[in-house]
Design an enzyme around this catalytic site. Structure first.
Site, mmCIF file in Angstrom:
data_model
loop_
_atom_site.group_PDB
_atom_site.id
_atom_site.type_symbol
_atom_site.label_atom_id
_atom_site.label_comp_id
_atom_site.label_asym_id
_atom_site.label_seq_id
_atom_site.Cartn_x
_atom_site.Cartn_y
_atom_site.Cartn_z
ATOM 1 N N TYR A 146 0.805 -1.218 0.009
ATOM 2 C CA TYR A 146 -0.110 0.007 -0.114
ATOM 3 C C TYR A 146 0.787 1.394 -0.241
ATOM 4 O O TYR A 146 0.461 2.412 -0.375
ATOM 5 C CB TYR A 146 -0.962 -0.044 1.132
ATOM 6 C CG TYR A 146 -2.059 -1.077 0.986
ATOM 7 C CD1 TYR A 146 -2.119 -1.811 0.227
ATOM 8 C CD2 TYR A 146 -2.844 -1.026 2.258
ATOM 9 C CE1 TYR A 146 -3.056 -2.820 0.129
ATOM 10 C CE2 TYR A 146 -3.826 -2.068 2.335
ATOM 11 C CZ TYR A 146 -4.156 -2.904 1.184
ATOM 12 O OH TYR A 146 -5.086 -3.901 1.070
ATOM 13 N N LYS A 195 3.698 -15.058 3.852
ATOM 14 C CA LYS A 195 3.840 -15.902 2.574
ATOM 15 C C LYS A 195 5.069 -16.255 2.205
ATOM 16 O O LYS A 195 5.789 -16.185 0.951
ATOM 17 C CB LYS A 195 3.184 -15.422 1.311
ATOM 18 C CG LYS A 195 2.948 -16.019 0.037
ATOM 19 C CD LYS A 195 1.913 -17.377 0.358
ATOM 20 C CE LYS A 195 1.467 -18.079 -0.937
ATOM 21 N NZ LYS A 195 0.789 -19.171 -0.820
ATOM 22 N N ASP A 227 -2.693 -18.014 2.915
ATOM 23 C CA ASP A 227 -4.211 -18.855 2.462
ATOM 24 C C ASP A 227 -4.411 -19.882 3.416
ATOM 25 O O ASP A 227 -5.656 -20.055 3.399
ATOM 26 C CB ASP A 227 -3.491 -19.381 1.260
ATOM 27 C CG ASP A 227 -2.350 -20.199 1.037
ATOM 28 O OD1 ASP A 227 -1.273 -20.177 2.225
ATOM 29 O OD2 ASP A 227 -1.504 -20.600 -0.035
ATOM 30 N N ASP A 251 -5.134 -6.409 6.235
ATOM 31 C CA ASP A 251 -6.409 -5.818 5.520
ATOM 32 C C ASP A 251 -7.522 -6.892 5.039
ATOM 33 O O ASP A 251 -8.841 -6.808 5.426
ATOM 34 C CB ASP A 251 -6.162 -5.159 4.247
ATOM 35 C CG ASP A 251 -7.217 -4.018 3.808
ATOM 36 O OD1 ASP A 251 -8.269 -3.981 4.524
ATOM 37 O OD2 ASP A 251 -7.078 -3.433 2.628
ATOM 38 N N ASP A 255 -10.923 -8.117 7.583
ATOM 39 C CA ASP A 255 -12.278 -8.236 7.185
ATOM 40 C C ASP A 255 -12.911 -9.547 7.158
ATOM 41 O O ASP A 255 -14.310 -9.818 7.532
ATOM 42 C CB ASP A 255 -12.429 -7.625 5.630
ATOM 43 C CG ASP A 255 -12.298 -6.194 5.689
ATOM 44 O OD1 ASP A 255 -11.991 -5.434 6.708
ATOM 45 O OD2 ASP A 255 -12.243 -5.719 4.576
#
Length: 461
Positions: A146, A195, A227, A251, A255
């Site tokens: 970001y 990851k 994942d 992020d 959610d």
């Protein structure tokens, strides 16, 4: 004590939910002898409309001079808003990124807790949620994709976009320390999510987190690929205590965690710097589709205000009072639409007509339900393509049933006695067939969506 709070109402439902949080803070101040002074700061779309930029230098300075910042939401409809027909650095969300960077808010803390009274709103099976779950997601907030360099260019006649993911050892270490400190006050477990099987940045992340863990021997550290973590959140959320992860992963995962609590409208957050200063905001967005209807869930913002009292002002007793009040309200059955444990059907009877069904569709969207067309309307020659056709009593067994029309409304009630609420709307009155209080909602449809009800009455022949 007296505190200065910079409030950023922002866009969409932001002004509505910040307004409710301020009411709660003022009540706390009245009860415990504090005074909260608010100074409104423009950010996001409203700042673009006023000043041409999503965050002005003056707004950032106002935030810096405050004791804490309380934020509603920023942004609009990405596919249908003039705010997005500009360069990325001029869009509403750029203001949020800028204030995080300007205030050095590097650690985002998002609790995800399933209230017992909302277990029915959780989309997971009962055997998965068991007696509930209680986790905290600690997300690095000022690094990663970001904030990396980005550009779009044409290479050999083909358009190509590049985003850069950069993390330094210092950025990783300071947020890891926050996560381990939080874990020390909880169940003493940190799950570091990355990851590392693909990304160099994740391999550095895993290395630095392991070094920090050595300073907290009481805390158990486990590493998990992102994942797998996304799957585990819906397979076994009870296993988690503190989840530590980088910006983009956090992020997304936060959610996901919010939805298994029943609604994203329940998830508060705190963004902290190295002192006690913080920016407090709900985890959800600006929800422009329901803005101005006064149906948005303010609980996440109210709980964010409680986090502000706890983390920035050291007012633990006052924060506890707000959190206890939220639990009591939920226990008493008060609900916004997003956390109702209900299947809702909005149905139309004879005489509603095409205009009325357009409004019924809007009503169903507001209530989070479905629309059904009665046979009487079909027999009269109007059959909408996108509305289910059939006798509702034979095809649906909803918990909440709104029947609208003259004779058709009452006829549809037949066979629906197992519903928790049945409300029939005729031209001149709204008549609850069963006691709506049995479901924990005080009042009738008029008090839920008054403007729509009046419109519907006007077109019922």
């Amino acid at each position: 004590m007296e505190y200065r709070i910079a409030t950023i109402s922002g866009d969409g439902i932001g002004p509505e939910i910040v307004r409710e949080a301020k009411k709660v803070l003022d009540k706390v101040g009245q009860k415990y002898g504090h005074k909260f002074n608010y100074e409104e700061v423009l950010m996001g779309g409203i700042s673009i409309d006023t000043y041409g930029v999503p965050l002005t230098d003056e707004a950032l300075e106002t935030a810096k001079k405050s004791d804490a910042v309380l934020l509603g939401a920023v942004g609009g409809n990405v596919g249908n808003s003039r705010w997005y027909d500009v360069a990325p650095n001029l869009r509403p969300e750029a203001g949020l990124l800028a204030i995080r960077k300007g205030l050095n808010l590097f650690a985002n803390i998002r609790p995800a807790y399933l209230y017992n009274d909302l277990a029915g709103a959780c989309p997971l099976k009962q055997e998965i949620i068991g007696d509930g779950f209680d986790m905290v997601i600690v997300r690095e907030l000022t690094g990663g994709l970001y904030f990396g360099e980005r550009h779009t260019e044409t290479v050999n006649g083909v358009e190509q976009a590049t985003d850069t993911l950069v993390y330094s050892e210092k950025e990783i270490r300071r947020v890891a320390i926050k996560a381990f400190e939080i874990a020390m006050k909880r169940k003493k477990k940190v799950t570091s999510v990355d990851k590392a099987n693909v990304l160099d940045s994740s391999r550095l992340w895993r290395k630095v987190v392991a070094e920090v863990a050595k300073d907290y021997p009481e805390v158990t550290l486990e590493n998990m690929l992102v994942d797998n973590c996304a799957m585990q959140l819906v397979m076994n959320p009870r296993q988690f205590d503190v989840i530590l992860t980088e910006n983009m992963f956090g992020d997304i995962l936060s959610d996901e965690a919010s939805m298994i609590t029943g609604s994203i409208g329940m998830l508060s957050s705190a963004s902290l710097n190295e002192s006690k200063f913080g920016l407090y905001e709900p985890s959800h967005g600006s929800a422009p589709d329901i803005a101005g209807k006064d149906i948005a869930n303010p609980i996440a913002t109210i709980l964010s205000a409680a986090m502000m009292l706890r983390f920035s002002f050291d007012l633990d007793k006052e924060a506890d009072a707000i959190e206890d009040a939220v639990r009591k309200v939920l226990a008493e059955g008060y609900r916004t639409v997003d956390i109702m444990d209900a299947k809702i059907l909005v149905s139309g009877g004879r005489g509603v007509g095409e205009e009325g069904f357009g409004m019924l569709k809007e009503l169903a969207e507001v209530l989070g339900g479905e629309v059904s067309c009665s046979r009487a309307v079909v027999d009269n020659g109007w059959q909408p393509r996108d509305i289910q056709v059939g006798q509702t009593g034979k095809t649906v067994r909803p918990n909440v049933y709104f029947a609208i029309g003259i004779s058709g409304a009452i006829q549809h009630v037949a066979g629906m006695e197992e519903s928790d609420i049945i409300v029939a709307i005729n031209k001149d009155e709204t008549a609850p067939i069963f006691d709506v209080a049995d479901y924990g909602i005080v009042g009738d449809l008029n008090k839920i969506v008054p403007a729509l009800t009046e419109k519907l009455r006007a077109v019922v022949k």
